[in-house]
Write a protein that holds these residues in place. Structure first.
Motif, PDB file in Angstrom:
ATOM      1  N   LYS A   1       0.837  -1.205   0.000  1.00 49.88           N
ATOM      2  CA  LYS A   1       0.000   0.000   0.000  1.00 49.88           C
ATOM      3  C   LYS A   1       0.870   1.252   0.000  1.00 49.88           C
ATOM      4  N   LEU A   2       1.914   1.230   0.812  1.00 52.76           N
ATOM      5  CA  LEU A   2       2.808   2.381   0.885  1.00 52.76           C
ATOM      6  C   LEU A   2       3.510   2.604  -0.446  1.00 52.76           C
ATOM      7  N   GLY A   3       3.989   1.519  -1.065  1.00 56.02           N
ATOM      8  CA  GLY A   3       4.655   1.646  -2.358  1.00 56.02           C
ATOM      9  C   GLY A   3       3.712   2.142  -3.432  1.00 56.02           C
ATOM     10  N   ASN A   4       2.495   1.622  -3.448  1.00 52.87           N
ATOM     11  CA  ASN A   4       1.505   2.053  -4.438  1.00 52.87           C
ATOM     12  C   ASN A   4       1.187   3.535  -4.272  1.00 52.87           C
ATOM     13  N   TRP A   5       1.043   3.972  -2.996  1.00 53.71           N
ATOM     14  CA  TRP A   5       0.761   5.388  -2.728  1.00 53.71           C
ATOM     15  C   TRP A   5       1.913   6.269  -3.209  1.00 53.71           C
ATOM     16  N   ALA A   6       3.146   5.862  -2.930  1.00 52.83           N
ATOM     17  CA  ALA A   6       4.309   6.665  -3.319  1.00 52.83           C
ATOM     18  C   ALA A   6       4.411   6.785  -4.836  1.00 52.83           C
ATOM     19  N   LEU A   7       4.266   5.664  -5.524  1.00 58.11           N
ATOM     20  CA  LEU A   7       4.352   5.682  -6.986  1.00 58.11           C
ATOM     21  C   LEU A   7       3.198   6.471  -7.597  1.00 58.11           C
ATOM     22  N   CYS A   8       2.022   6.337  -7.005  1.00 53.19           N
ATOM     23  CA  CYS A   8       0.859   7.074  -7.496  1.00 53.19           C
ATOM     24  C   CYS A   8       1.069   8.582  -7.328  1.00 53.19           C
ATOM     25  N   THR A   9       1.654   8.968  -6.211  1.00 55.69           N
ATOM     26  CA  THR A   9       1.928  10.383  -5.960  1.00 55.69           C
ATOM     27  C   THR A   9       2.899  10.948  -6.991  1.00 55.69           C
ATOM     28  N   VAL A  10       3.920  10.173  -7.325  1.00 52.76           N
ATOM     29  CA  VAL A  10       4.898  10.611  -8.326  1.00 52.76           C
ATOM     30  C   VAL A  10       4.226  10.817  -9.678  1.00 52.76           C
ATOM     31  N   VAL A  11       3.392   9.858 -10.086  1.00 50.43           N
ATOM     32  CA  VAL A  11       2.705   9.967 -11.377  1.00 50.43           C
ATOM     33  C   VAL A  11       1.772  11.183 -11.398  1.00 50.43           C
TER      34      VAL A  11
ATOM     35  N   ARG B   1       2.022  13.961  -9.753  1.00 52.66           N
ATOM     36  CA  ARG B   1       2.789  15.217  -9.784  1.00 52.66           C
ATOM     37  C   ARG B   1       3.512  15.419 -11.109  1.00 52.66           C
ATOM     38  N   LYS B   2       4.044  14.355 -11.652  1.00 50.97           N
ATOM     39  CA  LYS B   2       4.840  14.476 -12.873  1.00 50.97           C
ATOM     40  C   LYS B   2       3.995  14.557 -14.139  1.00 50.97           C
ATOM     41  N   PHE B   3       2.807  13.962 -14.114  1.00 58.78           N
ATOM     42  CA  PHE B   3       2.017  13.905 -15.342  1.00 58.78           C
ATOM     43  C   PHE B   3       0.666  14.609 -15.234  1.00 58.78           C
ATOM     44  N   GLY B   4       0.402  15.227 -14.100  1.00 59.46           N
ATOM     45  CA  GLY B   4      -0.835  15.972 -13.953  1.00 59.46           C
ATOM     46  C   GLY B   4      -2.058  15.089 -13.803  1.00 59.46           C
ATOM     47  N   ALA B   5      -1.875  13.849 -13.326  1.00 56.32           N
ATOM     48  CA  ALA B   5      -3.004  12.944 -13.124  1.00 56.32           C
ATOM     49  C   ALA B   5      -3.634  13.185 -11.750  1.00 56.32           C
ATOM     50  N   ARG B   6      -4.774  12.554 -11.523  1.00 59.66           N
ATOM     51  CA  ARG B   6      -5.458  12.670 -10.235  1.00 59.66           C
ATOM     52  C   ARG B   6      -5.870  11.283  -9.748  1.00 59.66           C
ATOM     53  N   TYR B   7      -4.986  10.344  -9.883  1.00 60.34           N
ATOM     54  CA  TYR B   7      -5.292   8.967  -9.524  1.00 60.34           C
ATOM     55  C   TYR B   7      -5.262   8.758  -8.007  1.00 60.34           C
ATOM     56  N   THR B   8      -6.105   7.835  -7.550  1.00 59.75           N
ATOM     57  CA  THR B   8      -6.041   7.384  -6.165  1.00 59.75           C
ATOM     58  C   THR B   8      -5.406   6.001  -6.075  1.00 59.75           C
ATOM     59  N   ASP B   9      -5.199   5.364  -7.202  1.00 55.37           N
ATOM     60  CA  ASP B   9      -4.613   4.024  -7.263  1.00 55.37           C
ATOM     61  C   ASP B   9      -3.829   3.938  -8.561  1.00 55.37           C
ATOM     62  N   LEU B  10      -2.709   3.236  -8.546  1.00 52.65           N
ATOM     63  CA  LEU B  10      -1.879   3.171  -9.742  1.00 52.65           C
ATOM     64  C   LEU B  10      -1.709   1.751 -10.258  1.00 52.65           C
ATOM     65  N   CYS B  11      -1.323   0.841  -9.399  1.00 51.44           N
ATOM     66  CA  CYS B  11      -0.948  -0.517  -9.825  1.00 51.44           C
ATOM     67  C   CYS B  11      -2.108  -1.489  -9.655  1.00 51.44           C
ATOM     68  N   TYR B  12      -3.134  -1.318 -10.467  1.00 53.78           N
ATOM     69  CA  TYR B  12      -4.317  -2.171 -10.386  1.00 53.78           C
ATOM     70  C   TYR B  12      -4.728  -2.557 -11.801  1.00 53.78           C
ATOM     71  N   GLY B  13      -5.069  -3.842 -11.987  1.00 49.74           N
ATOM     72  CA  GLY B  13      -5.278  -4.343 -13.333  1.00 49.74           C
ATOM     73  C   GLY B  13      -6.704  -4.422 -13.817  1.00 49.74           C
ATOM     74  N   TYR B  14      -7.666  -3.935 -13.034  1.00 49.51           N
ATOM     75  CA  TYR B  14      -9.068  -3.990 -13.446  1.00 49.51           C
ATOM     76  C   TYR B  14      -9.429  -2.670 -14.106  1.00 49.51           C
ATOM     77  N   ASN B  15      -9.423  -2.633 -15.425  1.00 50.15           N
ATOM     78  CA  ASN B  15      -9.681  -1.414 -16.177  1.00 50.15           C
ATOM     79  C   ASN B  15     -10.522  -1.741 -17.411  1.00 50.15           C
ATOM     80  N   ALA B  16     -11.109  -0.705 -18.003  1.00 49.18           N
ATOM     81  CA  ALA B  16     -11.875  -0.873 -19.240  1.00 49.18           C
ATOM     82  C   ALA B  16     -11.693   0.376 -20.095  1.00 49.18           C
ATOM     83  N   PHE B  17     -11.800   0.210 -21.394  1.00 50.27           N
ATOM     84  CA  PHE B  17     -11.572   1.347 -22.284  1.00 50.27           C
ATOM     85  C   PHE B  17     -12.179   1.080 -23.657  1.00 50.27           C
TER      86      PHE B  17
END
Length: 273
Positions: free
Chosen positions: A155-165, A167-183
């Motif tokens: 959880k801590l690692g996911n939060w840290a990586l999500c925070t970096v993304v 800040r660096k890319f202007g995203a507003r994610y609450t979760d980063l490393c999760y594989g359930y997505n649709a598009f």
């Protein structure tokens, strides 16, 4: 979308726009939905995965990573129309890319084969897409989401990586490393996936933001893997995710540099001056 159902006329192809699939009591859709499931030796988990998949989906594409158990036979017994696609390469990213290429639906949903994802949530993802989103991103930490399968360190690692993304890319994610997505299928033309491992989900999340696509987070609950052990390794895969983030950041700076020194911009500057 209209909630009025129009069943296919005699001899009509049910995948055409004149046919609406009932998704919920208040929603019906015309776009066909493909579900991609990468699997390797998941025969014991597939019954739990398939029993939650809604019957209105257009197709299930199971990407078999050279399983040595009965994964393929079990899948065909559970979902007779399943499309089984053999994976030539290795890694989750490679499996997903293989599955995406095989899909015929307009909407693509990614579902893990370990039983951690609830197929009943697919309606929320599809609803977001038909309401205007390009990419529906599952989040275990959005309001209404949750997880039974993350240690404090993860959880801590996911939060840290999500925070970096963010800040660096202007995203507003609450979760980063999760594989359930649709598009929507057309998104694949804009994100150009080119990685083979678990970090593919992070790469997708970054590139949809860089491409300017509309993203909507979907609260999702992650359950424990039912049988077997995960191939995920927190430190190893965390470092791979970090390398992807740094690589995408470098690519962004290079793109800005090229645009700054492009002949077109130089000519415009000359005319202005």
């Amino acid at each position: 979308m209209s909630s009025v159902l129009r069943p296919p006329a005699s001899g009509q192809d049910p995948t055409t726009a004149g046919y609406y699939r009932p998704v919920s009591p208040h929603l019906a859709i015309a776009p066909p939905v493909s579900v991609v499931i990468p699997a390797m030796n998941e025969a014991e988990n597939l019954p739990y995965v398939f029993k939650t998949l809604p019957d209105w989906i257009h197709e299930v594409v199971l990407v078999d990573g050279n399983s040595t158990d009965d994964t393929v036979e079990v899948a065909r017994g559970l979902w007779p129309g399943v499309r089984v696609v053999p994976q030539d390469g290795k890694g989750k990213g490679d499996a997903l890319i293989t599955g995406f290429e095989a899909c015929t639906g307009d909407i693509i949903v990614m579902v893990d084969a370990d039983g951690s994802a609830d197929g009943n949530e697919i309606v929320s993802y599809v609803s977001a897409l038909v309401s205007g989103a390009d990419f529906a991103k599952g989040s275990r930490f959005a309001n209404g989401g949750g997880t039974d399968d993350m240690t404090f360190v993860r959880k801590l690692g996911n939060w840290a990586l999500c925070t970096v993304v963010n800040r660096k890319f202007g995203a507003r994610y609450t979760d980063l490393c999760y594989g359930y997505n649709a598009f929507w299928r057309h998104c694949l033309d804009k994100i150009d996936l080119d990685c083979t491992g678990f970090e593919v989900e992070t790469l997708m999340n970054i590139r949809v933001v860089k491409a300017g696509l509309k993203v909507q987070e979907i609260p999702s609950h992650e359950y424990l893997r039912i049988h077997g052990t995960s191939n995920l390794r927190a430190v190893r895969d965390g470092l791979r995710v970090l390398r992807v983030i740094l690589g995408e950041r470098s690519n962004r700076r290079e793109l800005r540099r090229r645009m700054h020194h492009s002949p077109l911009l130089d000519s415009v500057r000359g005319e202005v001056s």
